[in-house]
Design an enzyme around this catalytic site. Sequence first.
Site: not given
Length: 248
Positions: A74, A143, A145, A150
């Site tokens: 990413d 979280n 990811h 996400e």
Amino acid sequence: MAGRFECFEQPSALSGRVAELLHQELNNGLRRPLGLATGRTMEPVYGALVARLLALPPDQLQAVRQRWRSFNLDEYVGLGPADPGSFAAEMACRLVTPLNLEPERLQLPDGLAADPAAEARRYAGAVAAAGGIGLQLLGLGSNGHVGFNEPPCGAEAPSRSLHLSAATRRQNAAAFGEDPGLVPAGAITLGLEQILGAERILLVVSGTTKAGILARLLSEPPAPSLPASWLQGHPGLRLLVDRAALGG
Ligand code: GLP
């Protein structure tokens, strides 16, 4: 959870083991490219890998340089390699410079592309043209990811441009003077589709801040609310953690 599991008392033993597995992959000829990640979990991993590779005889190190090919997961939208917060800059600093690699051997999405959605599609095409990823290195977002997939996120999620959650911008604020507001609002990420398409996956989880999300990953069935949970069914998954990530 399917796959192999290894737990290390010390974070340094964890990063040393991951570096050993990456080194093995490089030694095995890299039939398909490596998939690389950034973030704090990977800093000591790359440090240990660089130390291993720089200790090789010169001809062997040169052979590694000549066969290196990798795709990062990413990149932030709006940041280029000249920006110290970009993942391109992170890769340059942690691997390209210390190992004297040819920069074009390490590919990342172009954060400066005028059309980030088109860039995400181009990048997925480049991964596919290379035959897909051989060994994919992954950290775990707080979280849940992976890459920047996400929650909520399905297993079929394609490579795309997306908005980052407030939780992720807080998680990654350290590289931006601890100010979540300075963390770019968008990113380009390989999708779970490409990640799950890797032959083998190393999921690396370190530190007490990940204990809560790792406990969920180990106990909950696959669901969009926990993107990393889709890894559970991958036949080539290896989960490597330290004691702190398991909750002490
Ligand atoms: C980041 C990155 C991931 C990384 C993960 C964990 O947001 N997009 O590639 O693996 O979150 O980061 P860290 O290792 O800093 O906890």
